[in-house]
Scaffold this motif. Structure first.
Motif, short mmCIF file in Angstrom:
data_model
loop_
_atom_site.label_atom_id
_atom_site.label_comp_id
_atom_site.label_asym_id
_atom_site.label_seq_id
_atom_site.Cartn_x
_atom_site.Cartn_y
_atom_site.Cartn_z
N HIS A 1 0.83 -1.21 0.00
CA HIS A 1 0.00 0.00 0.00
C HIS A 1 0.86 1.26 0.00
N TYR A 2 2.00 1.20 0.70
CA TYR A 2 2.89 2.38 0.71
C TYR A 2 3.39 2.65 -0.72
N TYR A 3 3.70 1.58 -1.45
CA TYR A 3 4.13 1.77 -2.85
C TYR A 3 2.95 2.32 -3.67
N CYS A 4 1.75 1.81 -3.39
CA CYS A 4 0.56 2.30 -4.12
C CYS A 4 0.36 3.80 -3.86
N GLU A 5 0.59 4.22 -2.60
CA GLU A 5 0.45 5.65 -2.27
C GLU A 5 1.42 6.48 -3.10
N GLN A 6 2.64 5.96 -3.26
CA GLN A 6 3.63 6.69 -4.07
C GLN A 6 3.22 6.69 -5.54
N ALA A 7 2.62 5.58 -5.97
CA ALA A 7 2.14 5.50 -7.36
C ALA A 7 1.04 6.54 -7.59
N VAL A 8 0.15 6.69 -6.60
CA VAL A 8 -0.94 7.66 -6.72
C VAL A 8 -0.36 9.08 -6.86
N GLN A 9 0.65 9.36 -6.04
CA GLN A 9 1.30 10.68 -6.13
C GLN A 9 1.91 10.90 -7.52
N ALA A 10 2.61 9.87 -8.03
CA ALA A 10 3.23 9.99 -9.36
C ALA A 10 2.15 10.13 -10.43
N MET A 11 1.02 9.43 -10.26
CA MET A 11 -0.08 9.52 -11.23
C MET A 11 -0.67 10.92 -11.27
N SER A 12 -0.73 11.57 -10.08
CA SER A 12 -1.31 12.92 -10.06
C SER A 12 -0.44 13.89 -10.85
N HIS A 13 0.83 13.54 -11.04
CA HIS A 13 1.71 14.39 -11.88
C HIS A 13 1.88 13.80 -13.29
N ARG A 14 1.07 12.80 -13.59
CA ARG A 14 1.09 12.12 -14.89
C ARG A 14 2.48 11.54 -15.22
N HIS A 15 3.17 11.07 -14.17
CA HIS A 15 4.47 10.40 -14.37
C HIS A 15 4.19 8.90 -14.48
N ILE B 1 5.67 6.33 -16.08
CA ILE B 1 6.73 5.30 -15.91
C ILE B 1 7.03 5.11 -14.43
N GLU B 2 7.13 6.24 -13.72
CA GLU B 2 7.41 6.18 -12.28
C GLU B 2 6.28 5.44 -11.55
N SER B 3 5.04 5.76 -11.95
CA SER B 3 3.88 5.09 -11.32
C SER B 3 3.98 3.59 -11.50
N THR B 4 4.30 3.20 -12.73
CA THR B 4 4.37 1.76 -13.03
C THR B 4 5.46 1.08 -12.20
N GLN B 5 6.57 1.80 -11.99
CA GLN B 5 7.66 1.21 -11.19
C GLN B 5 7.19 0.98 -9.75
N PHE B 6 6.47 1.96 -9.21
CA PHE B 6 5.96 1.80 -7.85
C PHE B 6 4.97 0.63 -7.78
N LEU B 7 4.13 0.52 -8.82
CA LEU B 7 3.12 -0.55 -8.81
C LEU B 7 3.78 -1.92 -8.95
N GLN B 8 4.86 -1.96 -9.72
CA GLN B 8 5.61 -3.22 -9.85
C GLN B 8 6.17 -3.60 -8.47
N SER B 9 6.71 -2.61 -7.76
CA SER B 9 7.26 -2.88 -6.41
C SER B 9 6.14 -3.36 -5.47
N ALA B 10 4.96 -2.73 -5.61
CA ALA B 10 3.82 -3.14 -4.76
C ALA B 10 3.48 -4.60 -5.02
N LEU B 11 3.47 -4.99 -6.29
CA LEU B 11 3.11 -6.38 -6.62
C LEU B 11 4.23 -7.36 -6.27
N THR B 12 5.45 -6.85 -6.17
CA THR B 12 6.55 -7.72 -5.71
C THR B 12 6.36 -7.99 -4.21
N GLU B 13 5.96 -6.94 -3.48
CA GLU B 13 5.72 -7.11 -2.04
C GLU B 13 4.53 -8.02 -1.79
#
Ligand SMILES: [Zn+2]
Length: 395
Positions: free
Chosen positions: A183-197, A199-211
């Motif tokens: 969820h912490y990675y998802c929170e970071q993904a949400v922040q990156a999504m709000s800036h339309r980043h 690639i960064e969002s996807t990286q955070f989501l990949q980390s979330a799914l690894t966890e």
């Protein structure tokens, strides 16, 4: 008489008498101790048990006035002040205790931890962190200090630091925390999504799914990221894959799936997919969406009407009833004939569904009208079921 026999006869009653006397003395001592405790001490205990915290504070403050050296009591009163949001009083008591030359080292640290938690509750992140970092390696209070640091970084939205400290805490407490760290990675993904980043969002989501390979939230967010980039087929695939995670998760994906289907023109395929999905998992809330599409994409929409009718007995939700009435009127062409009546009925049922269909936190009982990943009241992650409950029923 033989001397050994005399000893055998005398000793047991003697030990019995000594035991009886010592018990009497203990009871008398306890009675004296209890008599010395001020009456308001017991009143405060009663008030705490009855959850009347303001009253408990009043009595404890009075006891403390009479016994200013009761250090444990000072600590407890400070805790109660904090719970009531009276941070200044809590800080004053805990600070006084922590700086007093008469307290033991253990109690001083406990007071310092309590002080840190006062700062944390008041949102004074810097001061709280300063105190918690000092305590984090302490053998007795270190684990609690680490847990409070996690809370601090969560509340202040410092997700990367929350991840680090959650990992430390998990190792020390021997607890598996992958689900929360995801969820912490998802929170970071949400922040990156709000800036339309993206690639960064996807990286955070990949980390979330690894966890947490079963992180539904990461999968949903990933579908959103793909949708935003017009990668519609991949986004749709992510939504449909949720069935392998948890069947109820499809309910959270429906708004997203509808947007994707609209863009792709795949409503009919999704309708058939969801119809089969219902047959596989019998999730009544899914029938609401099926009823919206039935007249358009089903040669025999009466089948959906029958399913809703049967499901209503088990799950009497206003939105399901609304779906039933709407579909029934549509099938008999009465929706257009009695437009005003139908609009009124739908409006009433819609309001009922907003009021009576709720999500209840499994941990603290907090009631929300939409699904949250973290309880706004107790801050526990994933405490809400995905299917809304109906207020006043066991569903
Ligand atoms: Zn809660």
């Amino acid at each position: 008489m033989d001397i050994n026999i005399t000893i055998c006869l005398v000793l047991p009653p003697l030990f019995f008498a000594l035991g009886w006397m010592s018990a009497r003395l203990d009871i008398r001592y306890l009675m004296q101790e209890a008599a010395q405790l001020p009456r308001h001490y017991f009143d405060s205990l009663k008030a705490i048990l009855a959850h009347r915290v303001d009253e408990a504070i009043f009595f404890l403050a009075d006891v403390l006035k009479r016994q200013p050296d009761a250090q444990e009591l000072q600590l407890a009163l400070g805790e109660l002040y904090r719970r009531q949001g009276r941070f200044q009083q809590a800080v004053f008591l805990h600070e006084q205790l922590q700086q007093s030359p008469r307290v033991s080292e253990s109690l001083r640290k406990e007071a310092y931890l309590a002080l840190a938690r006062d700062y944390l509750s008041a949102g004074l992140w810097d001061r709280a962190e300063q105190a918690l970092v000092v305590l984090v390696d302490d053998a007795q209070h270190g684990l609690e200090a680490e847990r409070s640091l996690v809370e601090l970084f969560e509340n202040s939205g410092q997700w990367q630091r929350a991840i680090e400290h959650r990992r430390h805490w998990a190792t020390r407490a021997m607890s598996a925390e992958g689900r929360v760290i995801a969820h912490y990675y998802c929170e970071q993904a949400v922040q990156a999504m709000s800036h339309r980043h993206w690639i960064e969002s996807t990286q955070f989501l990949q980390s979330a799914l690894t966890e947490n390979t079963q992180c539904i939230r990461a999968q949903l967010l990933w579908a959103s990221v793909l949708l935003e980039q017009d990668l519609l087929l991949e986004a749709r695939k992510r939504c449909l894959e949720l069935e392998t995670y948890q069947p109820e998760a499809i309910l959270l994906a429906l708004p997203l799936l509808k947007r994707i289907d609209e863009a792709l023109g795949t409503q009919e395929q999704s309708y058939l997919y969801l119809k089969n999905y219902y047959e596989r998992h019998s999730i009544p809330a899914l029938l609401v969406t099926l009823s919206e599409w039935a007249c358009k994409y089903d040669a025999y929409p009466q089948g959906i009407l029958k399913w809703i009718f049967e499901a209503l007995a088990e799950y009497p939700s206003p939105s399901l009833l609304k779906a039933f009435v709407q579909l029934k009127l549509s099938l008999t062409n009465r929706l257009t004939e009695n437009r005003d009546d139908a609009t009124l009925v739908m409006h009433v049922l819609h309001n009922y569904s907003r009021r009576y269909e709720i999500y209840r936190c499994k941990t603290c009982g907090f009631v929300a009208h939409r699904h949250h990943w973290q309880c706004p009241a107790c801050r526990v992650w994933e405490p809400f079921p995905m299917i809304p409950a109906i207020l006043g029923t066991t569903h």
